[in-house]
Design an enzyme around this catalytic site. Structure first.
Site, mmCIF file in Angstrom:
data_model
loop_
_atom_site.group_PDB
_atom_site.id
_atom_site.type_symbol
_atom_site.label_atom_id
_atom_site.label_comp_id
_atom_site.label_asym_id
_atom_site.label_seq_id
_atom_site.Cartn_x
_atom_site.Cartn_y
_atom_site.Cartn_z
ATOM 1 N N SER A 1 7.501 12.690 101.646
ATOM 2 C CA SER A 1 7.630 13.583 100.754
ATOM 3 C C SER A 1 9.323 13.861 100.985
ATOM 4 O O SER A 1 9.670 14.557 102.301
ATOM 5 C CB SER A 1 6.715 14.238 100.134
ATOM 6 O OG SER A 1 7.271 15.568 100.623
ATOM 7 N N ASP A 2 10.397 13.918 99.951
ATOM 8 C CA ASP A 2 10.818 15.401 99.886
ATOM 9 C C ASP A 2 10.130 16.341 99.922
ATOM 10 O O ASP A 2 9.241 16.371 100.218
ATOM 11 C CB ASP A 2 11.932 14.733 98.730
ATOM 12 C CG ASP A 2 13.582 15.498 99.010
ATOM 13 O OD1 ASP A 2 13.781 16.142 99.510
ATOM 14 O OD2 ASP A 2 14.283 14.850 97.867
ATOM 15 N N TRP A 3 11.195 17.593 99.923
ATOM 16 C CA TRP A 3 11.186 18.710 100.731
ATOM 17 C C TRP A 3 10.205 19.190 99.080
ATOM 18 O O TRP A 3 10.993 19.392 97.947
ATOM 19 C CB TRP A 3 12.484 19.792 100.293
ATOM 20 C CG TRP A 3 11.362 20.857 101.585
ATOM 21 C CD1 TRP A 3 11.728 22.472 100.494
ATOM 22 C CD2 TRP A 3 12.336 21.423 102.679
ATOM 23 N NE1 TRP A 3 11.490 23.146 100.810
ATOM 24 C CE2 TRP A 3 11.846 22.953 102.251
ATOM 25 C CE3 TRP A 3 12.048 20.849 103.719
ATOM 26 C CZ2 TRP A 3 11.292 23.585 103.526
ATOM 27 C CZ3 TRP A 3 11.785 21.563 105.436
ATOM 28 C CH2 TRP A 3 11.469 23.203 104.915
ATOM 29 N N ALA B 1 8.608 18.608 97.500
ATOM 30 C CA ALA B 1 7.499 17.591 96.640
ATOM 31 C C ALA B 1 6.198 16.610 96.237
ATOM 32 O O ALA B 1 5.772 15.658 95.655
ATOM 33 C CB ALA B 1 8.465 16.135 96.724
#
Length: 828
Positions: free
Chosen positions: A272-274, A276
Site C-alpha cells: 500500500s501507499d503510506w 492507504a
C-alpha cells in the site's frame, strides 16, 4: 475494469494538514546483496516462486509470516520501510528507501538525479537505463534493498504537484522510460516498486477522491506503463490512495488480482501507499503488504515501531477467528520471500555491497540534465551565448544561488553537493567577463517585526527533541492591503502555520523555506502554529515576510542590473510537491512581474526554468530564449552553464503539452473532472489527454508535446513504412543535420485514426520514436519500430484489444505539431 459491478466507494476521513505532514514525514522516517548480473535482472519477469521460498514460508510461524506483510519503522530511522526477516531461517532484514529520483534517506545524502520528467524528456532509453543503474548502485551501497519507484502515473492535470516525479502525458513515453529505468535499477540488484496503481493523477484530496475512469481510458492511457513494468519484472507494485471506480485501489480484487496478476502475470508483491490500506480483508483482495504506521511525531531510535493498523495484530486476530484464511497471509509472504530469493538476498554467502561511485553518478546526473533540458524558445539565435553577450551578464533569481535540485515531498533527495548556477556561469564566462547578481525575488525577506505579532513570537528555538504541540496562538497585523510572502523556516522538525484560511507547511521535505505569496487585507489576521521536533534535534522556527514594497524594491534592483548588462539571465522556478497541487499554472510569487520588468529593460533576456511541469508565460514574447532545465539534480548548475554557452547542444523534447491559458487544457473548467466534487471525479476527457485533447478541440498550446529546439537544424525525409512479421510497423526515415553544429534529433512517429473504429480515437497518437546523433552535415537513415499494440484500441464491448484496421495516416516529424512527412498505411 472487466467486471461490470461497481461497488460503492469506502470513504476515508479527510486528512488534515497536520495528518498530511505526519504521512509525508512517515515516508521519510521509516539485506544482503547481489552481483551486477543479478538473479533479479528485469528480464526474468515472470519466474514462478521457487520451492525454496515456499519451503521457508512453510516453516514460519503465523507471527513470522505477519511480520512480512507490514512494514515497520527502520531501527536507524533513515528509510521508509523495514522488515526484520527471520534469522533462524536465514532470511535477512529488508530495507526500502523512498525514490524515484534518488535514494531518499533521513540524515544522509545521496545522488540527487534530475527529476524523472527531465529523464523522460531525453526520449532516450539508454539514458534511462544509466539513470537506473546509478539509483541501483547508490541504493545497494547505502544498505538498501528496495526503492519506491519509479512513478509512472499519467500527467493528466497540468497543476499536479507530483508531475515532476512521473514521466509524461503519453503512455508510450512513460512505458519505455519506466521499463528502462527498472531494468537499470534491478540490474544493479535493487528491487523496484511501480507506483501508484492506479489513476493517482492529482494530489488534491488524494486520500479520499474516487476516480471514475472508463475501461478504454484505463487500458490505453493509465495502464500501459504499469503493464510494461509488470512484464519487465518489477519486484513490487504500490497501490494508490485514491479509489478507482468505486473501490479503494488497495482493496480492489479486480485491479490487483484480475488485471495485475491474472491478465499481466505479475509475480511480485503489492504494497500500500503510506496508510492507504482500507482494511484487514484487503489481503484477500490482492494487497500483500501494509505500509505506514500512525505516528504521533518522530519515534526515537530504540523505541519500538508503532503497530500496523490492519496487517498486524488485527490480521492475526482475523486469521485466528477464521475471518481471513491463513492461506492468504502465506501467499503474500511467499510473494515477498520469492522476490528476495530472486534478487539473491537469501544466498548463504551474499555478494558484498558495492562502494558508492560518486564521480560516475555525478557524470550520469549531468548527462541526463543536459539531454533532458528543453530549449523552448530561441529568437535570433540568442543562445548559445557568444561574444559580448556571453561576457556581460546580469544573473537574476534566487535559484541561481540556491540551486533548485529537486522537488518537494518524499522525493526530496538531499544531494552530496550542488553547485550554484551563478558560480558555473561565472567560471564559464571566464576572465574579463562581468557577471553580476540580483535576487529579484526574495523568498524569506526579513523577520516579521515583533510589533506586528500579538502576543510576541519568540523567533528561533521552539521545542526540545522529540516534543510536539502548539507553538503560537495570536494575530498578525498587516499594515496595508497587498500581496505578502509569508515565510516559514523550520529546522530540526516540522511546523504547520495557519494564517486565516491559509495553511503553510514547513520542514525538511518542503525545502529550506516555505513562503507562499498571499493576498492579505489591512488589519489583523488569526495566526496559529503547531509543530514537532525530531527525536534527535530541537525544532527551530523563524517567521519572515516580504512586503509589497520590499518586493517592488527587489525587482527594481534586478531591473537596474539587467539594464547595465548585455544579457540578462533570469532563473525562475516553481515548487512541485507531494500532497498539494499547484493553485494555478503561473510561476509562484512575483516572478512573472520580475521577468516582464527585466525583459522591458533588456531585450536580450534569457529565462532558465527550474520547474516540474508546464507553466504559463505571459512574458514570453518579450524574451529572446527560454531554456527549461526542470529540476535538474545535483549537477544541474554545470549542465545549465554548458547548455547556455553551447558546450552541449540541447536535445530534450517536451513529454507534456504546455497550455497557453489557465482555461485551455483537458480538465479546465469542470470541477467534476478536476479536482472532483463530493470525493468523486470523472475522467470526462477519456482518452483525449494532453496533445490528444489539443488536437480534438483544435486548440493551440503554448508549446506542443514533443517540442524542443536545437542549436542546429534537421531535415527529415518522407517515411517508408512496412509491416513486420510480428504485426507491427517498421518506419524508416532519413535525417540530415543541415546546420553547423553536431546535435541530436528525436524522430517521432504518429498514427492517425482508423476509419473502421467507432470507439473514441485520437486524431493521432505517438506510436514510436528514436533519437539520433548527427555531426554537422551528416545524414543517417533511422528506423522507428512500432509495436503491434500501438495499432490497437481497447474494445470495451469484448474486454479485449482489437486492431484498428483500414487506411491510416502515419506522420513523422520533430513534435506533435511539426510533422514533416507522411505515408498511408493499410492496417489489417
Amino acid at each position: 475494469m472487466t467486471g461490470k459491478t461497481r461497488i460503492p466507494r469506502v470513504r476515508r476521513g479527510r486528512t488534515t494538514p497536520r495528518a498530511f505532514t505526519l504521512a509525508v514525514v512517515g515516508t521519510l522516517l521509516a539485506g544482503t546483496t547481489v552481483a551486477a548480473a543479478a538473479p533479479g535482472a528485469a528480464d526474468t519477469a515472470n519466474v514462478q516462486y521457487t520451492s525454496r521460498a515456499a519451503e521457508l514460508v512453510a516453516q514460519m510461524t503465523l507471527d513470522e509470516k505477519i511480520s512480512f506483510v507490514h512494514w515497520a519503522l527502520d531501527p536507524d530511522r533513515q528509510n521508509v520501510g523495514y522488515l526484520p526477516g527471520v534469522p533462524r531461517l536465514g532470511i535477512p532484514e529488508l530495507r526500502a528507501a523512498d525514490g524515484p529520483n534518488g535514494i531518499r534517506l533521513v540524515g544522509q545524502t545521496a545522488t540527487a538525479l534530475p527529476a524523472p520528467v527531465a529523464l523522460a524528456s531525453t526520449f532516450d532509453d539508454t539514458m534511462a537505463d544509466s539513470y537506473g543503474k546509478v539509483m541501483g548502485r547508490d541504493g545497494r551501497a547505502l544498505n538498501q534493498d528496495m526503492v519506491l519507484g519509479p512513478m509512472m502515473n499519467n500527467i493528466r492535470v497540468p497543476h499536479g504537484g507530483r508531475n515532476y516525479e512521473t514521466f509524461s502525458e503519453d503512455p508510450l513515453v512513460s512505458s519505455r522510460t519506466a521499463v528502462a529505468q527498472i531494468k537499470g535499477i534491478q540490474g544493479a540488484g535493487l528491487m523496484t516498486t511501480a507506483k501508484h496503481f492506479a489513476a493517482n493523477n492529482q494530489e488534491n484530496n488524494r486520500f479520499s477522491v474516487n476516480a471514475n475512469v472508463d475501461e478504454q481510458t484505463l487500458r490505453e492511457i493509465e495502464f500501459p506503463a504499469f503493464e510494461a513494468s509488470s512484464k519487465a519484472g518489477a519486484a513490487s507494485f504500490m497501490c494508490a490512495y485514491n479509489g478507482l471506480n468505486g473501490k479503494p485501489s488497495c482493496g480492489n480484487d479486480e485491479l490487483l488480482n484480475n488485471v495485475l496478476r491474472t491478465q499481466w502475470g505479475f509475480q511480485g508483491w503489492v504494497m500500500s501507499d503510506w496508510l492507504a490500506t482500507p482494511g484487514t480483508d484487503a489481503i484477500t483482495k490482492g494487497l500483500d503488504q501494509e505500509m505506514g504506521v500512525e505516528l504521533p511525531g518522530d519515534v526515537p531510535k530504540g523505541e519500538p515501531s508503532p503497530p500496523a493498523k490492519f496487517f498486524g495484530e488485527a490480521l492475526k486476530t482475523a486469521v485466528l477467528n477464521g475471518t481471513v484464511p491463513e492461506a492468504a497471509v502465506t501467499r503474500s509472504a511467499e510473494r515477498i520471500v520469492g522476490q528476495m530469493e530472486k534478487f539473491g538476498l537469501l544466498l548463504a554467502t551474499p555478494a558484498p555491497r558495492p562502494e558508492r561511485d560518486k564521480a560516475g553518478a555525478q557524470a550520469v546526473s549531468r548527462k541526463v540534465a543536459e539531454n533532458g533540458a528543453v530549449l523552448l524558445r530561441n529568437e535570433g539565435q540568442a543562445l548559445p551565448l557568444a561574444g559580448d553577450a556571453g561576457k556581460s551578464i546580469a544573473v537574476i533569481g534566487p535559484t541561481a544561488v540556491d540551486p533548485k535540485v529537486t522537488g518537494l515531498g518524499s522525493a526530496h533527495v538531499v544531494p552530496d553537493s550542488a553547485a550554484a548556477p551563478l558560480d558555473t556561469i561565472k567560471a564559464r564566462a571566464g576572465a574579463g567577463a562581468t557577471v553580476t547578481y540580483e535576487t529579484g525575488e526574495e523568498t524569506f525577506g526579513t523577520q516579521i517585526p515583533a510589533g506586528n505579532l500579538s502576543p510576541a513570537f519568540n523567533q528561533g528555538h521552539q521545542l526540545e527533541p522529540g516534543k510536539a504541540g502548539a507553538l503560537y496562538d495570536g494575530t498578525l497585523t498587516v499594515p496595508a492591503d497587498g500581496e505578502y510572502r509569508i515565510a516559514v523556516r523550520a529546522t530540526g522538525g516540522y511546523a504547520t502555520v495557519q494564517l486565516g484560511s491559509h495553511t503553510i507547511e514547513a520542514g525538511q521535505v518542503y525545502g529550506k523555506v516555505s513562503s507562499p505569496l498571499l493576498k492579505l487585507t489591512k488589519g489583523t489576521h488569526k495566526l496559529t502554529i503547531s509543530g514537532f521536533a525530531m527525536s534527535a534535534t530541537p525544532l527551530s522556527l523563524e517567521l519572515g515576510w516580504v512586503t509589497p514594497a520590499a518586493a517592488d524594491a527587489t525587482i527594481a534592483e534586478a531591473v537596474e542590473s539587467a539594464r547595465k548588462a548585455r544579457t540578462a539571465v533570469v532563473f525562475a522556478y516553481d515548487d512541485g510537491t507531494e500532497g498539494v497541487d499547484r493553485p494555478n499554472l503561473s510561476l509562484p510569487g512575483t516572478q512573472d512581474k520580475l521577468i516582464s520588468a527585466v525583459a522591458d529593460a533588456n531585450p536580450n533576456t534569457i529565462v532558465v526554468l527550474n520547474t516540474g511541469s508546464s507553466v504559463l508565460m505571459p512574458w514570453l514574447s518579450k524574451t529572446r530564449a527560454v531554456l527549461d532545465m526542470w529540476y535538474p539534480g545535483q549537477a544541474g548548475a554545470e549542465a545549465t552553464a554548458a547548455l547556455l554557452y553551447g558546450d552541449v547542444n540541447p536535445s530534450g523534447k517536451l513529454t507534456q503539452s504546455f497550455p497557453a491559458a489557465e482555461n485551455q487544457h483537458a480538465v479546465a473548467g469542470d470541477p467534476t473532472s478536476y479536482p472532483g466534487v463530493d470525493n468523486q471525479q470523472t475522467y470526462r476527457e477519456g482518452i483525449h489527454v494532453g496533445y490528444r485533447w489539443f488536437d480534438k478541440e483544435n486548440v493551440k498550446p503554448l508549446f506542443p508535446f514533443g517540442h524542443g529546439l536545437s542549436y542546429t537544424s534537421f531535415t527529415q525525409s518522407a517515411p517508408t513504412v512496412v509491416r513486420t512479421s510480428a504485426g507491427g510497423l517498421k518506419v524508416t526515415v532519413t535525417v540530415r543535420n543541415s546546420g553547423k553544429r553536431a546535435g541530436q534529433e528525436v524522430v517521432q512517429a504518429y498514427l492517425g485514426a482508423s476509419p473502421n473504429v467507432t470507439a473514441p480515437q485520437a486524431k493521432k497518437k505517438l506510436v514510436g520514436y528514436t533519437k539520433v546523433s548527427l555531426a554537422a552535415g551528416e545524414a543517417k537513415t533511422v528506423t522507428v519500430n512500432v509495436d503491434r499494440r500501438q495499432l490497437q484500441f481497447w474494445d470495451a464491448a469484448t474486454d479485449n484489444w482489437k486492431t484498428g484496421t483500414g487506411n491510416r495516416l502515419l506522420q513523422t516529424g520533430s513534435s506533435s505539431a511539426d510533422l514533416r512527412g507522411s505515408a498511408t498505411v493499410n492496417v489489417w
